[in-house]
Scaffold this motif. Structure first.
Motif, PDB file in Angstrom:
ATOM      1  N   HIS A   1       0.828  -1.202   0.000  1.00 53.22           N
ATOM      2  CA  HIS A   1       0.000   0.000   0.000  1.00 53.22           C
ATOM      3  C   HIS A   1       0.865   1.256   0.000  1.00 53.22           C
ATOM      4  O   HIS A   1       0.595   2.211  -0.740  1.00 53.22           O
ATOM      5  CB  HIS A   1      -0.938   0.018   1.205  1.00 53.22           C
ATOM      6  N   VAL A   2       1.897   1.259   0.834  1.00 52.01           N
ATOM      7  CA  VAL A   2       2.771   2.427   0.932  1.00 52.01           C
ATOM      8  C   VAL A   2       3.467   2.690  -0.407  1.00 52.01           C
ATOM      9  O   VAL A   2       3.608   3.840  -0.829  1.00 52.01           O
ATOM     10  CB  VAL A   2       3.809   2.232   2.062  1.00 52.01           C
TER      11      VAL A   2
ATOM     12  N   ALA B   1       0.976   4.354  -2.527  1.00 52.87           N
ATOM     13  CA  ALA B   1       0.703   5.701  -2.014  1.00 52.87           C
ATOM     14  C   ALA B   1       1.845   6.660  -2.347  1.00 52.87           C
ATOM     15  O   ALA B   1       1.618   7.832  -2.665  1.00 52.87           O
ATOM     16  CB  ALA B   1       0.472   5.647  -0.506  1.00 52.87           C
TER      17      ALA B   1
ATOM     18  N   ARG C   1       1.498   7.678  -5.914  1.00 54.99           N
ATOM     19  CA  ARG C   1       0.446   8.700  -6.077  1.00 54.99           C
ATOM     20  C   ARG C   1       0.917  10.052  -5.565  1.00 54.99           C
ATOM     21  O   ARG C   1       0.655  11.084  -6.178  1.00 54.99           O
ATOM     22  CB  ARG C   1      -0.822   8.261  -5.325  1.00 54.99           C
TER      23      ARG C   1
ATOM     24  N   TYR D   1     -10.497   8.632   1.293  1.00 52.03           N
ATOM     25  CA  TYR D   1     -11.063   7.310   1.554  1.00 52.03           C
ATOM     26  C   TYR D   1     -12.473   7.431   2.128  1.00 52.03           C
ATOM     27  O   TYR D   1     -12.695   8.158   3.108  1.00 52.03           O
ATOM     28  CB  TYR D   1     -10.160   6.538   2.515  1.00 52.03           C
TER      29      TYR D   1
ATOM     30  N   ARG E   1     -13.364   6.854   6.126  1.00 47.37           N
ATOM     31  CA  ARG E   1     -12.588   7.568   7.133  1.00 47.37           C
ATOM     32  C   ARG E   1     -13.356   7.681   8.458  1.00 47.37           C
ATOM     33  O   ARG E   1     -12.812   7.411   9.528  1.00 47.37           O
ATOM     34  CB  ARG E   1     -12.230   8.956   6.624  1.00 47.37           C
TER      35      ARG E   1
ATOM     36  N   LEU F   1       1.901   5.924  10.344  1.00 44.96           N
ATOM     37  CA  LEU F   1       2.078   6.838   9.213  1.00 44.96           C
ATOM     38  C   LEU F   1       3.193   7.841   9.499  1.00 44.96           C
ATOM     39  O   LEU F   1       4.029   8.122   8.631  1.00 44.96           O
ATOM     40  CB  LEU F   1       0.767   7.569   8.921  1.00 44.96           C
TER      41      LEU F   1
ATOM     42  N   LEU G   1       3.597  11.063   2.793  1.00 42.77           N
ATOM     43  CA  LEU G   1       2.244  10.573   2.535  1.00 42.77           C
ATOM     44  C   LEU G   1       1.215  11.482   3.191  1.00 42.77           C
ATOM     45  O   LEU G   1       1.451  12.027   4.278  1.00 42.77           O
ATOM     46  CB  LEU G   1       2.090   9.146   3.049  1.00 42.77           C
ATOM     47  N   ASP G   2       0.067  11.614   2.537  1.00 45.24           N
ATOM     48  CA  ASP G   2      -0.998  12.468   3.046  1.00 45.24           C
ATOM     49  C   ASP G   2      -1.609  11.870   4.321  1.00 45.24           C
ATOM     50  O   ASP G   2      -1.665  10.637   4.470  1.00 45.24           O
ATOM     51  CB  ASP G   2      -2.092  12.606   1.973  1.00 45.24           C
TER      52      ASP G   2
ATOM     53  N   SER H   1      -4.529  11.398   5.082  1.00 45.87           N
ATOM     54  CA  SER H   1      -5.675  10.533   4.778  1.00 45.87           C
ATOM     55  C   SER H   1      -5.272   9.063   4.668  1.00 45.87           C
ATOM     56  O   SER H   1      -6.122   8.166   4.788  1.00 45.87           O
ATOM     57  CB  SER H   1      -6.340  10.978   3.476  1.00 45.87           C
ATOM     58  N   GLU H   2      -3.981   8.792   4.450  1.00 44.35           N
ATOM     59  CA  GLU H   2      -3.531   7.405   4.333  1.00 44.35           C
ATOM     60  C   GLU H   2      -3.695   6.648   5.657  1.00 44.35           C
ATOM     61  O   GLU H   2      -3.651   5.423   5.674  1.00 44.35           O
ATOM     62  CB  GLU H   2      -2.078   7.352   3.883  1.00 44.35           C
TER      63      GLU H   2
ATOM     64  N   ALA I   1      -6.518   4.063   5.348  1.00 46.48           N
ATOM     65  CA  ALA I   1      -6.172   2.796   4.699  1.00 46.48           C
ATOM     66  C   ALA I   1      -5.307   1.933   5.597  1.00 46.48           C
ATOM     67  O   ALA I   1      -5.501   0.713   5.683  1.00 46.48           O
ATOM     68  CB  ALA I   1      -5.458   3.077   3.378  1.00 46.48           C
TER      69      ALA I   1
END
Length: 283
Positions: A100-101, A104, A107, A116, A119, A137, A148-149, A151-152, A155
């Protein structure tokens, strides 16, 4: 430990002192390493002990496909925030998070931010994992570029929740999240109550349902002997039992598995606790 197979400079399949196959990760652990050679303990960052009959060789290959820097950042971050110790029986968690990372980061490099949809559910239904995910995170961001944002964290929360199941993907966790929300909605509508999800009784209900889903997925429901406690719950809380039977129908429709009588009884107990706490009484 002795090397069985070198996957790359950072991943080695080895045999430990007990004779079981384990996966070792660490920067440079596989460099100039040969089959049968002893592994320098100083190079080992994480020891994965595959459980549930998973093939160590296959898992090692999957780990080796993940970029060196990403894998290192995730493995160290998981240890740093206390989610995993130096030895882990859940290599699929590291694989899922690292995969996933990696996506991410790609992106982020292209300036793409994903909002997401779960959330709010992650923050309320899985508060403990959400707090862990935020720390994870931050630890990952301390080791990667670009950052990373925030929002991650949503996830990452779902990946941490999913680690409790035997499936390797998030589909069961997504389904479970929807079912929990549906169950709480039924309780609210049936009793005309607003049940705060941060209340103690709601938290106990959510925790109970999560473990229920683990038992369902692993085919280990409470059944075989209809317990005296279960019968007592149904006798003392007939209305809550009726509601629990509705909730069991939701589970059956969504997961295709019927709940045992004892599982329904314990659901009824938690329903009774929620409604009585809201009413100001105690179970």
């Amino acid at each position: 430990m002795k090397a069985l197979r070198v996957l790359n400079n950072n991943v080695v399949l080895a045999r430990d002192e007990q004779g079981q196959e384990v996966i070792l990760t660490g920067r440079g652990i596989g460099f100039n390493c040969r089959q049968g050679q002893r592994i320098d303990p100083e190079l080992i960052v994480r020891v994965f002990v595959p459980a549930d009959g998973r093939d160590p060789d296959h898992l090692a290959e999957v780990l080796a496909l993940i970029g060196e820097e990403v894998l290192r950042a995730v493995v160290i971050a998981l240890s740093e925030v206390g989610i995993e110790g130096r030895e882990s029986t859940r290599p699929t968690l590291a694989i899922a998070v690292a995969d996933h990372v990696a996506g991410a980061l790609d992106r982020a490099a292209r300036g793409i931010v994903i909002e997401y949809p779960l959330r709010a559910e992650a923050q309320t239904l899985y508060a403990a994992e959400y707090a862990q995910a935020q720390r994870l995170l931050a630890a990952i961001n301390a080791r990667v570029d670009p950052q990373l944002d925030p929002s991650e964290a949503t996830a990452l929360t779902l990946h941490l929740v999913n680690a409790g199941f035997t499936s390797g993907d998030l589909s069961f966790t997504y389904t479970m999240t929807g079912i929990i929300q549906q169950m709480l909605a039924v309780v609210r509508e049936r009793y005309g109550l607003e049940v705060p999800q941060e209340s103690m009784s709601a938290a106990r209900f959510i925790t109970h349902v999560r473990y229920l889903f683990v038992r369902v997925q692993q085919h280990r429901q409470l059944k075989g002997h209809e317990s005296t406690i279960g019968k007592g719950i149904r006798q003392h809380y007939p209305e809550a039992t009726h509601t629990a039977q509705q909730l069991a129908t939701i589970v059956e429709l969504r997961l295709g598995q019927q709940l045992s009588e004892d599982e329904v009884s314990y659901l009824a107990l938690h329903v009774a606790r929620m409604t009585m706490e809201t009413d100001g009484t105690a179970v």
